[in-house]
Design a protein around this motif. Structure first.
Motif, PDB file in Angstrom:
ATOM      1  N   GLY A 209       0.822  -1.192   0.000  1.00 59.92           N
ATOM      2  CA  GLY A 209       0.000   0.000   0.000  1.00 59.92           C
ATOM      3  C   GLY A 209       0.862   1.249   0.000  1.00 59.92           C
TER       4      GLY A 209
ATOM      5  N   LYS B 216      -7.574   4.085   0.462  1.00 62.29           N
ATOM      6  CA  LYS B 216      -7.652   3.884  -0.996  1.00 62.29           C
ATOM      7  C   LYS B 216      -8.601   4.865  -1.625  1.00 62.29           C
TER       8      LYS B 216
ATOM      9  N   LYS C 237      -1.085   4.253   6.993  1.00 63.57           N
ATOM     10  CA  LYS C 237      -1.533   3.781   5.687  1.00 63.57           C
ATOM     11  C   LYS C 237      -2.571   4.737   5.125  1.00 63.57           C
TER      12      LYS C 237
END
Length: 122
Positions: free
Chosen positions: A30, A122, A119
């Motif tokens: 990622g 998305k 992270k």
């Protein structure tokens, strides 16, 4: 007796599902926003991109708009290690990966620094 059997089945199914999730582990794949607060200002923040192709992990950095590829990338369990050169300085990274964050240290000729990463969604 029927109630006990149904409850037992639900408990067993829940246990198997949790075990499967735990055995699968985490993945570093990622895009991550990283911080090294002890580093010189221009290197304190950036983007870390982890990809997996043909069962091999690749790590790229985006520092001040410049992309840099890491070497010696290894991932096992939740441990991610790699190395790179920044301005002729050899740096090694040892990082623990969880689902949404990374924490670890980088080592260079003058010592160690903490690195953290979150992270990106998305």
């Amino acid at each position: 007796m029927k109630n006990w059997s149904i409850k037992s089945v639900f408990v067993l199914v829940a246990f198997v599902m949790m075990s499967t999730v735990l055995m699968a582990g985490v993945s570093p794949v990622g895009t991550w926003d990283y911080k090294v607060l002890e580093a010189p200002y221009e290197y304190q923040k950036g983007m870390l991109i982890v990809e997996k192709a043909d069962a091999k992990y690749n790590v790229k950095f985006n520092i001040n708009g410049k992309e840099k590829k890491a070497q010696n990338v290894k991932f096992s369990g939740s441990d991610l290690t790699f190395s790179t050169y920044v301005e002729n300085e050899y740096i090694t990274f040892k990082i623990k990966v969880s689902e949404k964050e990374m924490k670890g240290t980088l080592t260079y000729s003058e010592g160690n620094m903490a690195i953290t990463a979150l992270k990106k969604k998305k």
